[in-house]
Design a protein around this motif. Structure first.
Motif, mmCIF file in Angstrom:
data_model
loop_
_atom_site.group_PDB
_atom_site.id
_atom_site.type_symbol
_atom_site.label_atom_id
_atom_site.label_comp_id
_atom_site.label_asym_id
_atom_site.label_seq_id
_atom_site.Cartn_x
_atom_site.Cartn_y
_atom_site.Cartn_z
ATOM 1 N N GLY A 2 0.814 -1.215 0.000
ATOM 2 C CA GLY A 2 0.000 0.000 0.000
ATOM 3 C C GLY A 2 0.839 1.251 0.000
ATOM 4 O O GLY A 2 2.057 1.208 0.078
ATOM 5 N N ASP A 3 0.164 2.361 -0.099
ATOM 6 C CA ASP A 3 0.866 3.639 -0.071
ATOM 7 C C ASP A 3 1.399 3.921 1.325
ATOM 8 O O ASP A 3 0.764 3.619 2.328
ATOM 9 C CB ASP A 3 -0.068 4.781 -0.472
ATOM 10 C CG ASP A 3 -0.383 4.772 -1.946
ATOM 11 O OD1 ASP A 3 0.463 4.284 -2.716
ATOM 12 O OD2 ASP A 3 -1.461 5.244 -2.322
ATOM 13 N N SER A 4 2.553 4.530 1.379
ATOM 14 C CA SER A 4 3.151 4.940 2.632
ATOM 15 C C SER A 4 2.412 6.155 3.178
ATOM 16 O O SER A 4 1.948 6.998 2.414
ATOM 17 C CB SER A 4 4.619 5.295 2.382
ATOM 18 O OG SER A 4 5.135 6.065 3.432
ATOM 19 N N ARG A 11 0.412 16.659 0.783
ATOM 20 C CA ARG A 11 0.645 17.004 -0.624
ATOM 21 C C ARG A 11 2.036 17.615 -0.683
ATOM 22 O O ARG A 11 2.440 18.340 0.234
ATOM 23 C CB ARG A 11 -0.394 17.995 -1.122
ATOM 24 C CG ARG A 11 -1.777 17.393 -1.247
ATOM 25 C CD ARG A 11 -2.733 18.429 -1.814
ATOM 26 N NE ARG A 11 -2.507 19.727 -1.165
ATOM 27 C CZ ARG A 11 -3.417 20.390 -0.464
ATOM 28 N NH1 ARG A 11 -4.618 19.921 -0.338
ATOM 29 N NH2 ARG A 11 -3.127 21.548 0.098
ATOM 30 N N TRP A 12 2.761 17.364 -1.763
ATOM 31 C CA TRP A 12 4.147 17.783 -1.857
ATOM 32 C C TRP A 12 4.356 18.746 -3.012
ATOM 33 O O TRP A 12 3.734 18.629 -4.048
ATOM 34 C CB TRP A 12 5.043 16.556 -2.037
ATOM 35 C CG TRP A 12 4.957 15.646 -0.857
ATOM 36 C CD1 TRP A 12 4.097 14.598 -0.703
ATOM 37 C CD2 TRP A 12 5.712 15.724 0.333
ATOM 38 N NE1 TRP A 12 4.287 14.019 0.516
ATOM 39 C CE2 TRP A 12 5.281 14.687 1.182
ATOM 40 C CE3 TRP A 12 6.722 16.565 0.791
ATOM 41 C CZ2 TRP A 12 5.827 14.472 2.433
ATOM 42 C CZ3 TRP A 12 7.265 16.356 2.041
ATOM 43 C CH2 TRP A 12 6.816 15.317 2.845
ATOM 44 N N ALA A 33 7.566 19.452 6.801
ATOM 45 C CA ALA A 33 8.383 18.315 6.398
ATOM 46 C C ALA A 33 8.895 18.499 4.981
ATOM 47 O O ALA A 33 8.275 19.167 4.166
ATOM 48 C CB ALA A 33 7.568 17.037 6.484
ATOM 49 N N ILE A 34 10.057 17.873 4.736
ATOM 50 C CA ILE A 34 10.596 17.812 3.385
ATOM 51 C C ILE A 34 10.979 16.370 3.103
ATOM 52 O O ILE A 34 11.165 15.569 4.016
ATOM 53 C CB ILE A 34 11.807 18.741 3.198
ATOM 54 C CG1 ILE A 34 12.910 18.384 4.185
ATOM 55 C CG2 ILE A 34 11.415 20.181 3.284
ATOM 56 C CD1 ILE A 34 14.197 19.140 3.946
ATOM 57 N N ARG A 35 11.086 16.032 1.825
ATOM 58 C CA ARG A 35 11.501 14.686 1.427
ATOM 59 C C ARG A 35 12.343 14.770 0.157
ATOM 60 O O ARG A 35 12.321 15.761 -0.569
ATOM 61 C CB ARG A 35 10.298 13.788 1.195
ATOM 62 C CG ARG A 35 9.500 14.159 -0.028
ATOM 63 C CD ARG A 35 8.344 13.213 -0.232
ATOM 64 N NE ARG A 35 7.624 13.579 -1.461
ATOM 65 C CZ ARG A 35 6.534 12.976 -1.879
ATOM 66 N NH1 ARG A 35 6.016 11.995 -1.161
ATOM 67 N NH2 ARG A 35 5.950 13.344 -2.988
ATOM 68 N N ASP A 36 13.062 13.705 -0.098
ATOM 69 C CA ASP A 36 13.870 13.580 -1.299
ATOM 70 C C ASP A 36 12.954 13.195 -2.450
ATOM 71 O O ASP A 36 12.283 12.165 -2.404
ATOM 72 C CB ASP A 36 14.924 12.497 -1.078
ATOM 73 C CG ASP A 36 15.876 12.334 -2.238
ATOM 74 O OD1 ASP A 36 15.614 12.894 -3.322
ATOM 75 O OD2 ASP A 36 16.879 11.636 -2.056
ATOM 76 N N SER A 37 12.919 13.996 -3.499
ATOM 77 C CA SER A 37 11.993 13.724 -4.598
ATOM 78 C C SER A 37 12.362 12.473 -5.390
ATOM 79 O O SER A 37 11.516 11.894 -6.054
ATOM 80 C CB SER A 37 11.913 14.926 -5.537
ATOM 81 O OG SER A 37 13.174 15.183 -6.097
ATOM 82 N N LYS A 38 13.623 12.034 -5.310
ATOM 83 C CA LYS A 38 14.022 10.820 -5.999
ATOM 84 C C LYS A 38 13.517 9.571 -5.284
ATOM 85 O O LYS A 38 13.426 8.508 -5.876
ATOM 86 C CB LYS A 38 15.551 10.736 -6.109
ATOM 87 C CG LYS A 38 16.173 11.785 -7.001
ATOM 88 C CD LYS A 38 17.677 11.640 -7.092
ATOM 89 C CE LYS A 38 18.412 11.634 -5.787
ATOM 90 N NZ LYS A 38 18.368 12.821 -4.963
ATOM 91 N N THR A 41 9.076 7.680 -0.949
ATOM 92 C CA THR A 41 8.543 6.851 0.136
ATOM 93 C C THR A 41 9.549 6.664 1.265
ATOM 94 O O THR A 41 9.262 5.988 2.241
ATOM 95 C CB THR A 41 8.092 5.482 -0.389
ATOM 96 O OG1 THR A 41 9.210 4.821 -0.987
ATOM 97 C CG2 THR A 41 6.966 5.631 -1.392
ATOM 98 N N ALA A 42 10.714 7.264 1.142
ATOM 99 C CA ALA A 42 11.737 7.165 2.191
ATOM 100 C C ALA A 42 11.378 8.056 3.374
ATOM 101 O O ALA A 42 10.378 8.772 3.358
ATOM 102 C CB ALA A 42 13.093 7.562 1.626
#
Length: 62
Positions: A2-4, A11-12, A33-38, A41-42
């Protein structure tokens, strides 16, 4: 699989200045929050204010 919760609860947004590069981060619509776009799901950097302070100090400059 499933989705994380990382990808479903927020929304990003990616900067328009980084659309053509592979070294991007995305900012959550909640601005916490920020996340790595590559690797969306990390793990997410959830302490955005601390991260931004370190960026301003030059900690991630190469």
């Amino acid at each position: 699989m499933g989705d994380s919760p990382v990808t479903t609860s927020r929304r990003w947004r990616k900067s328009t200045h980084s659309q053509n590069t592979s070294t991007c981060v995305e900012l959550a619509n909640t601005l916490d929050a920020i996340r790595d776009s590559k690797n969306p799901t990390a793990l997410v950097v959830a302490h955005l204010s601390t991260f931004l302070t370190e960026v301003k100090r030059g900690r991630f400059d190469y």
